[in-house]
Write a protein that holds these residues in place. Structure first.
Motif, short mmCIF file in Angstrom:
data_model
loop_
_atom_site.label_atom_id
_atom_site.label_comp_id
_atom_site.label_asym_id
_atom_site.label_seq_id
_atom_site.Cartn_x
_atom_site.Cartn_y
_atom_site.Cartn_z
N ALA A 49 0.84 -1.20 0.00
CA ALA A 49 0.00 0.00 0.00
C ALA A 49 0.87 1.25 0.00
CB ALA A 49 -0.92 -0.01 1.21
N ALA A 50 1.98 1.20 0.77
CA ALA A 50 2.89 2.35 0.82
C ALA A 50 3.51 2.60 -0.56
CB ALA A 50 3.97 2.12 1.87
N LEU A 51 3.97 1.51 -1.20
CA LEU A 51 4.57 1.67 -2.54
C LEU A 51 3.53 2.18 -3.54
CD1 LEU A 51 6.79 -1.55 -2.75
CD2 LEU A 51 7.57 0.81 -2.47
N PRO A 81 10.81 15.53 -2.98
CA PRO A 81 11.31 15.33 -1.60
C PRO A 81 10.17 15.27 -0.58
CG PRO A 81 12.49 17.12 -2.71
CD PRO A 81 11.35 16.75 -3.58
N ILE A 82 9.08 15.98 -0.88
CA ILE A 82 7.95 15.99 0.06
C ILE A 82 7.31 14.60 0.15
CG2 ILE A 82 5.71 17.06 0.57
CD1 ILE A 82 8.04 18.98 0.77
N LEU A 83 7.36 13.86 -0.96
CA LEU A 83 6.82 12.50 -0.94
C LEU A 83 7.57 11.66 0.09
CD1 LEU A 83 5.16 10.13 -2.03
CD2 LEU A 83 6.77 9.92 -3.92
N PHE A 84 8.89 11.82 0.14
CA PHE A 84 9.64 11.08 1.16
C PHE A 84 9.20 11.50 2.56
CE2 PHE A 84 13.04 10.49 4.23
CZ PHE A 84 13.35 9.16 4.04
N GLN A 85 8.99 12.81 2.74
CA GLN A 85 8.58 13.28 4.08
C GLN A 85 7.26 12.62 4.50
OE1 GLN A 85 8.76 17.46 4.88
NE2 GLN A 85 10.54 17.78 3.59
N HIS A 86 6.33 12.49 3.54
CA HIS A 86 5.05 11.82 3.88
C HIS A 86 5.30 10.38 4.30
CE1 HIS A 86 2.00 14.81 2.99
NE2 HIS A 86 2.65 15.17 1.90
N LEU A 87 6.11 9.66 3.50
CA LEU A 87 6.38 8.26 3.85
C LEU A 87 7.10 8.18 5.19
CD1 LEU A 87 7.54 6.91 0.38
CD2 LEU A 87 5.45 6.29 1.56
N PHE A 88 8.09 9.08 5.37
CA PHE A 88 8.87 9.01 6.61
C PHE A 88 8.00 9.30 7.83
CE2 PHE A 88 11.30 10.58 10.12
CZ PHE A 88 12.31 9.64 10.21
N LEU A 111 -4.86 7.19 16.58
CA LEU A 111 -4.70 8.60 16.17
C LEU A 111 -3.29 8.86 15.66
CD1 LEU A 111 -6.65 10.45 19.02
CD2 LEU A 111 -7.17 10.54 16.58
N GLY A 112 -2.32 8.10 16.18
CA GLY A 112 -0.94 8.29 15.78
C GLY A 112 -0.72 8.15 14.28
N PHE A 113 -1.63 7.43 13.60
CA PHE A 113 -1.47 7.21 12.16
C PHE A 113 -2.11 8.31 11.30
CE2 PHE A 113 -0.46 2.79 13.32
CZ PHE A 113 0.66 2.63 12.53
N VAL A 114 -2.81 9.23 11.92
CA VAL A 114 -3.48 10.25 11.11
C VAL A 114 -3.01 11.66 11.44
CG1 VAL A 114 -5.51 8.88 10.57
CG2 VAL A 114 -5.45 10.19 12.69
N VAL A 115 -1.86 11.76 12.09
CA VAL A 115 -1.39 13.10 12.50
C VAL A 115 0.00 13.42 11.94
CG1 VAL A 115 -2.75 13.06 14.61
CG2 VAL A 115 -0.39 12.26 14.67
N TRP A 116 0.50 12.56 11.01
CA TRP A 116 1.89 12.75 10.58
C TRP A 116 2.14 14.12 9.94
CZ3 TRP A 116 -1.56 10.35 7.27
CH2 TRP A 116 -1.52 10.73 5.93
N GLY A 117 1.10 14.70 9.38
CA GLY A 117 1.27 15.97 8.68
C GLY A 117 1.72 17.11 9.59
N HIS A 118 1.55 16.96 10.92
CA HIS A 118 1.97 18.07 11.78
C HIS A 118 3.50 18.21 11.82
CE1 HIS A 118 1.83 15.24 15.50
NE2 HIS A 118 3.08 15.47 15.23
N HIS A 119 4.20 17.21 11.31
CA HIS A 119 5.66 17.35 11.19
C HIS A 119 6.03 18.10 9.91
CE1 HIS A 119 6.65 14.56 14.49
NE2 HIS A 119 5.52 13.98 14.14
#
Lengths: 143, 528
Positions: A21-23, B255-262, B309-317
């Motif tokens: 899903a991530a890929l 580079p922003i795509l990596f930030q989302h994944l990270f 909730l931890g999985f839906v807040v990553w954007g605050h970074h």
């Protein structure tokens, strides 16, 4: 099959599904961001390989585990042949390479698990087969 | 053979040993960094001996500072905060607490530990290769991390080793997560329902679920980044990039795509570090208050809520990444919502204490310290969760202070509590209580002396990651504060020797512990 083996495989499947899903989400975003997307042209025989996991699952179902594992190995070999012809410099080809290579790792692990654990590894194998159909759908239809 | 043992207790101790080694190394790196921040022109022979290229003439280069920062963060986050509370104590005590004879997959458990050990060795090897350790921080943002040697020393083989190490760590963590989840689902004692489990088990369970989904995403991101570096792909490298006067040949990457994944991994990682501690602290406060945990079900549900909730807040970074203001508002609201289950836990901890017959053991001290640090560090999370404020604070020491208190020090206080609480089961002896309390008070004082002032540096706009402040007029007023923080850090580092002495000395010479010395009700005390 013990409950522990079944549950372990289900949890492993959840992790694998998340990985793919991530890929996939990365591919959707990357395709939408830039104008350099050109769908990779997979050879026609690539789509015929869909039969291999289906056959393998049928062999598992009918108790012929050895033949199922061989069908799995044949799938992995065909995936290596596909990987050799992909161009990484093009972004769609790069995603295709990553997804096929990731699936080959899953198929190899699934075939090895069938050879080692027999029908106890059936759940993961069926998942790996379904996953291959998904990957081919991505690059045969969507991409 | 004990080295490749498949016994969960041995593997638990192996993880704890690995984490202890890592925390000593990570702390030493941070002390060197703090020294450089306040004495940037100092020439230290030891630095030259250790890093001939990174400290020519003994004076540290900015690149060496960044590599120390990268390695400090990576070692602490992955090999201490992820490893000790979950894989270390979890491996040892989860089967005992649910009445299982071992983990569900003992061989997988052994493989998981040795993959973690290989991952650590791979990471440390980066210190010794040409160019040294990577510069791109524990977040490894591209394009800096994606282009190779041209972006600086350490960005060659050092960065490759970093990515390989993290990929191995992801695989190890996924194996461990599968084991924890399968063990809890299938191997609970007959009649033990999910809501009969101690909250420690709930902490490990939710953490394993988070790990399962978070590390899978980090692994995907890591593989794509490695291909950008080694195979000429452009997943994260944009077109038209000029580095050191050379136009890069890639095109179209983000580079922003990596930030989302990270950060889809990175934010849940905070909870991977803290949730096992929350579970343990609930147990310790309950045992030493002589009462059941107040609101047990609410506590378990709060753990699940925080994990979800931890999985839906990553954007605050990523508020400063140029994301849509609508997305920022959504991420902000969801981030502030984490405060609800967190408050449930905090008030229930206080309610557990209320009216109890309190026993102020060393473990209880650390548990109370954890609650204090969780509140102090958590409050500033509410500040940073607001985009308008985060835009100012994001790249300042305010963030450094926040995350060190909430996910670093609070989690480590839980680890200290775990050592004092479970040491009798692990070694048949007590850790010295008096030394433990002295260590607690000095450490408690030290961590506040180090991290509270850094909030004020953040108010001034003091940027983080900078190796040297002397060129900036507006930071001159902050230097006395930094000098104080550095001295406090040295004090804090020295105080940890008390714990290390206590840990090793008590294994042989501590007072013999009777069975169930704390009068605890959980199963692990009945099994031994």
């Amino acid at each position: 099959m013990t409950n522990v083996a079944r549950t372990g495989q289900m949890v492993l499947i959840a992790a694998s599904a998340m990985f793919f899903a991530a890929l996939t989400s990365a591919m959707v975003v990357r395709r939408g961001l830039s104008g350099d997307w050109a769908a990779p042209a997979l050879p026609a025989w690539a789509f015929a390989t869909i039969l291999l996991p289906l056959l393998a699952s049928w062999f598992v179902h009918t108790g012929r585990i050895g033949i199922a594992a061989l069908a799995g190995a044949a799938l992995v070999a065909s995936q290596f042949a596909l990987l050799a012809n992909l161009q990484l410099a093009r972004i769609a080809g790069a995603f295709c390479f990553v997804l096929i290579a990731a699936h080959a790792a899953h198929a190899a692990a699934g075939a090895a698990a069938l050879a080692r654990f027999g029908a106890r590894a059936a759940i993961f194998w069926h998942f790996a087969g379904a996953l291959w159909i998904y990957v081919l759908f991505l690059f045969g239809v969507w991409a | 053979m004990i080295i490749f043992s498949i016994d969960h207790k041995v593997i638990g101790k192996q993880y704890i040993g690995l984490a202890l080694f890592s925390v000593v190394l990570g702390t030493l790196l941070s002390l060197i960094m703090r020294f450089h921040l306040v004495y940037p022109d100092a020439k230290v022979r030891l630095f030259q001996a250790m890093w001939p290229d990174g400290a020519p003439g003994g004076q540290m280069t900015p690149e060496l500072y960044l590599s120390l920062m990268t390695m400090h963060g990576t070692i602490m986050v992955f090999f201490v905060l992820t490893t000790a509370p979950q894989s270390g104590f979890g491996n040892y005590f989860l089967p005992l607490q649910i009445g299982a004879h071992d983990m569900a997959f003992p061989v997988l458990n052994m493989l998981s530990f040795w993959t973690t050990a290989l991952s650590l060795l791979t990471l440390l090897a980066a210190f010794f290769v040409e160019g040294g350790a990577p510069l791109s921080g524990w977040t490894a943002y591209p394009p800096l991390s994606g282009l190779g040697r041209i972006t600086g020393p350490g960005e060659g083989l050092g960065q490759d080793l970093w990515i390989l190490s993290i990929a191995l760590f992801c695989v190890a963590s996924l194996m461990a997560a599968i084991n924890f989840i399968a063990t809890i689902i299938e191997l609970r004692a007959p009649g033990m329902g999910y809501f009969d489990m101690p909250l420690t088990c709930w902490g490990w369970f939710v953490t394993a679920l988070i790990s399962l989904f978070a590390f899978a995403v980090l692994l995907a991101g890591g593989i794509l980044l490695l291909l950008d570096r080694t195979a000429g792909t452009s997943f994260f490298i944009p077109g038209g990039l000029i580095v050191n006067d050379q136009v890069q040949s890639r095109s179209g990457g983000s580079p922003i795509l990596f930030q989302h994944l990270f950060w889809f991994f990175g934010h849940p990682e905070v909870y991977i570090a803290i949730l096992p501690g929350m579970g343990l602290i609930s147990t310790v406060l309950s045992v030493f208050s002589g009462k059941k945990v107040f609101g047990y079900k609410a506590m378990a549900i709060a753990l699940v809520s925080i994990g979800g909730l931890g999985f839906v807040v990553w954007g605050h970074h990523m508020f400063i990444s140029g994301m849509s203001p609508y997305s920022s508002i959504a991420f902000s609201v969801l981030t502030l919502a984490v405060g609800v289950p967190s408050a449930v836990k905090t008030f229930n901890w206080l309610a557990t204490l209320w009216g109890g017959r309190l026993r102020f053991t060393a473990a209880m001290h650390y548990a109370l310290g954890f609650v204090s640090l969780f509140i102090t560090g958590g409050i500033t999370g509410l500040v940073l969760g607001q985009p308008g404020l985060d835009v100012y604070f994001h790249d300042t020491y305010f963030v450094v202070a926040h995350f060190h208190l909430i996910m670093g020090v609070a989690a480590i206080f839980a680890i200290f509590a775990a050592f004092h609480y479970w040491f009798p089961l692990m070694y048949g002896r007590f850790l010295n209580e008096r030394l433990g309390k002295v260590h607690f008070f000095l450490t408690f004082l030290g961590v506040y002396a180090v991290f509270v002032p850094l909030h004020f540096a953040g108010f001034v706009g003091n940027p983080r990651r900078y190796p040297d402040f002397k060129e900036y007029e507006f930071l001159k007023s902050v230097m006395p504060l930094h000098i104080g923080v550095t001295h406090a850090a040295y004090f804090l580092g020295a105080v940890q020797l008390i714990f290390l002495f206590n840990y090793f000395w008590s294994q042989r010479h501590g007072a013999i512990a009777p069975a169930n010395p704390w009068n605890a009700a959980t199963r692990e005390w009945r099994n031994d």
